[in-house]
Motif scaffolding. Structure first.
Motif, mmCIF file in Angstrom:
data_model
loop_
_atom_site.group_PDB
_atom_site.id
_atom_site.type_symbol
_atom_site.label_atom_id
_atom_site.label_comp_id
_atom_site.label_asym_id
_atom_site.label_seq_id
_atom_site.Cartn_x
_atom_site.Cartn_y
_atom_site.Cartn_z
ATOM 1 N N ASP A 1 0.847 -1.023 0.019
ATOM 2 C CA ASP A 1 -0.065 -0.034 0.070
ATOM 3 C C ASP A 1 0.874 1.386 -0.037
ATOM 4 N N TYR A 2 0.448 2.106 -0.825
ATOM 5 C CA TYR A 2 1.279 3.486 -0.962
ATOM 6 C C TYR A 2 0.383 4.667 -1.338
ATOM 7 N N ILE A 3 0.981 5.775 -1.144
ATOM 8 C CA ILE A 3 0.261 7.220 -1.214
ATOM 9 C C ILE A 3 1.313 8.044 -2.228
ATOM 10 N N ILE A 4 0.288 8.280 -3.320
ATOM 11 C CA ILE A 4 1.213 9.218 -4.240
ATOM 12 C C ILE A 4 0.432 10.648 -3.926
ATOM 13 N N SER A 5 1.216 11.647 -3.716
ATOM 14 C CA SER A 5 0.839 13.092 -3.763
ATOM 15 C C SER A 5 1.507 13.896 -4.488
ATOM 16 N N SER A 6 0.693 14.283 -5.783
ATOM 17 C CA SER A 6 1.324 15.204 -6.858
ATOM 18 C C SER A 6 0.298 15.815 -7.779
ATOM 19 N N LYS A 7 0.617 16.553 -9.001
ATOM 20 C CA LYS A 7 -0.441 16.943 -9.621
ATOM 21 C C LYS A 7 -0.471 16.008 -10.857
ATOM 22 N N MET A 8 0.236 14.995 -10.752
ATOM 23 C CA MET A 8 0.484 14.237 -12.065
ATOM 24 C C MET A 8 0.348 12.540 -11.529
ATOM 25 N N ASN A 9 -0.739 12.319 -10.684
ATOM 26 C CA ASN A 9 -0.778 10.852 -9.980
ATOM 27 C C ASN A 9 -0.797 9.823 -10.878
ATOM 28 N N PHE A 10 -1.507 10.205 -11.912
ATOM 29 C CA PHE A 10 -1.590 9.004 -13.115
ATOM 30 C C PHE A 10 -0.338 8.361 -13.612
ATOM 31 N N TYR A 11 0.344 9.471 -14.349
ATOM 32 C CA TYR A 11 1.609 9.027 -14.765
ATOM 33 C C TYR A 11 2.677 8.650 -13.644
ATOM 34 N N ALA A 12 2.642 9.380 -12.535
ATOM 35 C CA ALA A 12 3.496 8.901 -11.202
ATOM 36 C C ALA A 12 3.307 7.264 -11.180
ATOM 37 N N ASN A 13 2.043 7.192 -10.921
ATOM 38 C CA ASN A 13 1.368 5.626 -10.570
ATOM 39 C C ASN A 13 1.770 4.653 -11.833
ATOM 40 N N LEU A 14 1.759 5.217 -12.845
ATOM 41 C CA LEU A 14 2.027 4.205 -13.948
ATOM 42 C C LEU A 14 3.284 3.508 -13.822
ATOM 43 N N TRP A 15 4.325 4.335 -13.166
ATOM 44 C CA TRP A 15 5.604 3.831 -13.073
ATOM 45 C C TRP A 15 5.779 3.025 -11.864
ATOM 46 N N ALA A 16 5.125 3.701 -10.662
ATOM 47 C CA ALA A 16 5.200 3.231 -9.522
ATOM 48 C C ALA A 16 4.512 1.629 -9.224
ATOM 49 N N LYS A 17 3.392 1.616 -10.121
ATOM 50 C CA LYS A 17 2.524 0.179 -10.057
ATOM 51 C C LYS A 17 3.574 -0.905 -10.815
ATOM 52 N N ASN A 18 4.086 -0.473 -12.047
ATOM 53 C CA ASN A 18 5.109 -1.615 -12.781
ATOM 54 C C ASN A 18 6.067 -1.699 -11.892
ATOM 55 N N ILE A 19 6.737 -0.922 -11.492
ATOM 56 C CA ILE A 19 8.098 -1.256 -10.392
ATOM 57 C C ILE A 19 7.638 -2.172 -9.353
ATOM 58 N N ILE A 20 6.909 -1.701 -8.633
ATOM 59 C CA ILE A 20 6.351 -2.568 -7.340
ATOM 60 C C ILE A 20 5.975 -3.717 -7.894
ATOM 61 N N LEU A 21 5.011 -4.036 -8.774
ATOM 62 C CA LEU A 21 4.554 -5.296 -9.211
ATOM 63 C C LEU A 21 5.853 -6.195 -9.752
ATOM 64 N N ASP A 22 6.696 -5.447 -10.572
ATOM 65 C CA ASP A 22 7.963 -6.407 -10.950
ATOM 66 C C ASP A 22 8.720 -6.973 -9.776
ATOM 67 N N PHE A 23 8.761 -5.956 -8.716
ATOM 68 C CA PHE A 23 9.443 -6.405 -7.506
ATOM 69 C C PHE A 23 8.975 -7.534 -6.821
ATOM 70 N N GLU A 24 7.556 -7.524 -6.686
ATOM 71 C CA GLU A 24 6.848 -8.456 -5.977
ATOM 72 C C GLU A 24 6.819 -10.007 -6.773
ATOM 73 N N LYS A 25 6.614 -9.728 -7.942
ATOM 74 C CA LYS A 25 6.923 -11.129 -8.801
ATOM 75 C C LYS A 25 8.252 -11.594 -8.660
ATOM 76 N N ARG A 26 9.102 -10.877 -8.896
ATOM 77 C CA ARG A 26 10.527 -11.414 -8.963
ATOM 78 C C ARG A 26 10.898 -11.911 -7.464
ATOM 79 N N LEU A 27 10.617 -11.067 -6.423
ATOM 80 C CA LEU A 27 10.830 -11.616 -5.068
ATOM 81 C C LEU A 27 10.349 -12.818 -4.776
ATOM 82 N N LEU A 28 8.882 -13.022 -4.869
ATOM 83 C CA LEU A 28 8.067 -14.332 -4.408
ATOM 84 C C LEU A 28 8.656 -15.285 -5.602
ATOM 85 N N LYS A 29 9.127 -15.183 -6.776
ATOM 86 C CA LYS A 29 9.562 -16.361 -7.602
ATOM 87 C C LYS A 29 11.073 -16.655 -6.957
#
Length: 318
Positions: A281-309
């Protein structure tokens, strides 16, 4: 005459545009309009590439008279800006990649559109006032509160072990070898991968230190612990060991991105198998949340997949 020729040459405009981009980057980073001085602003991500794309066209009549040059020369300014930002350590590979999408899309489009109106003009003195635009837009932008939004990213995997065998390895992650943890694109561009984590107790709290490549260490407090079923961590960045790199400065040290909770949920399955879900769970505070989360979501998801694997590979070979 020679000075005028240099001033109006195509290459002077390219160089000036790149240096202008660096100047705006330094201005945004060191402005006093906002305490955290995040560079994740509309001024830097949208307005600055527009101006960079215009500068070579404004400076050179030769570029304005060529549709091909008016399209490609602004890109040269952007690439030179990237090189200067990287060499001066204002940005690293990930930061430049995040900048790359809006910068490259905006640059070519604006160059062609504006060139259509400027092609027959010899003088464009009025457009030089655009160079001062960030001085106006940044304080206005920073006077408007950022929008805070909550996000969650989860990934699950089935491990051929019982919850009793899996759970201790989530509290203290065993050392993951290069065979266990398969690195991917984000590691190639400089994002550290996990190595191991060790559990400690200071008499008040149980916590662990998560060790990553490149010297990154995260201090994670255990806030909930239901043995063999669930465990929740909160990252304390004030006690963590961060890298002296732009990515850590902008993302981890800045106020626009904050980790809230990181937890594992274990569900026993038949045949001594366990479904392990890792959530962040994380919070993004900016005026470009959509674009910021586009990167945050993919980086975190990649981390979770590789760690669990990686954990699955490590545990199942024992």
């Amino acid at each position: 005459m020679k000075i005028k020729q240099i001033y109006t040459s195509s290459y002077f405009g390219i160089l000036f545009a790149a240096i202008y981009g660096i100047a705006v980057r330094i201005f945004v980073d060191n402005s006093h309009f906002k305490e955290d001085n995040d560079v994740f602003t509309i001024t830097f991500f949208l307005i600055t590439p527009i101006i960079i794309s215009l500068i070579p066209i404004i400076f050179s009549k030769e570029i304005r008279q060529s549709t091909i040059k008016s399209f490609f020369f602004p890109f040269l300014s952007i690439f030179l800006f990237y090189i200067l930002a990287f060499v001066t350590k204002l940005e690293d590979t990930l930061c430049l990649l995040i900048l790359g999408i809006p910068y490259l899309l905006i640059t070519g489009t604006v160059a062609l559109l504006v060139n259509y109106f400027l092609k027959k003009q010899d003088k464009n003195n009025k457009l030089f006032s655009l160079l001062l635009l960030p001085l106006i837009t940044l304080p206005i932008e920073n006077s408007v509160p950022d929008k805070s939004e909550n996000y969650k990213v989860s990934f699950s995997i089935i491990i051929d072990k019982t919850p009793q065998e899996v759970f201790p390895n989530l509290i203290e992650v065993p050392r993951l070898s290069n065979t266990d943890y398969q690195e991917g694109f984000f590691q190639l561009i400089g994002i550290p991968r996990p190595i191991e984590s060790k559990l400690y107790n200071d008499g008040y709290n149980s916590y662990r230190i998560g060790s990553f490549t490149d010297g990154l260490e995260l201090y994670e407090i255990i806030t909930q612990n239901k043995k063999n079923e669930f465990v929740n961590f909160k990252i304390d960045l004030t006690k963590s060991k961060l890298r002296n790199k732009p990515t850590d400065k902008h993302i981890l040290k800045g106020d626009y991105f904050k980790f809230q909770n990181i937890n594992y949920t274990l569900t026993p399955l038949s045949n001594n198998q366990t479904n392990v879900e890792l959530s962040c769970d994380y919070i993004i505070s900016s005026k470009m949340n959509f674009y910021a989360n586009l990167w945050a979501k993919n980086i975190i998801l990649d981390f979770e997949k590789r760690l669990l694997k990686g954990l699955k590979t490590n545990l199942e070979k024992k």
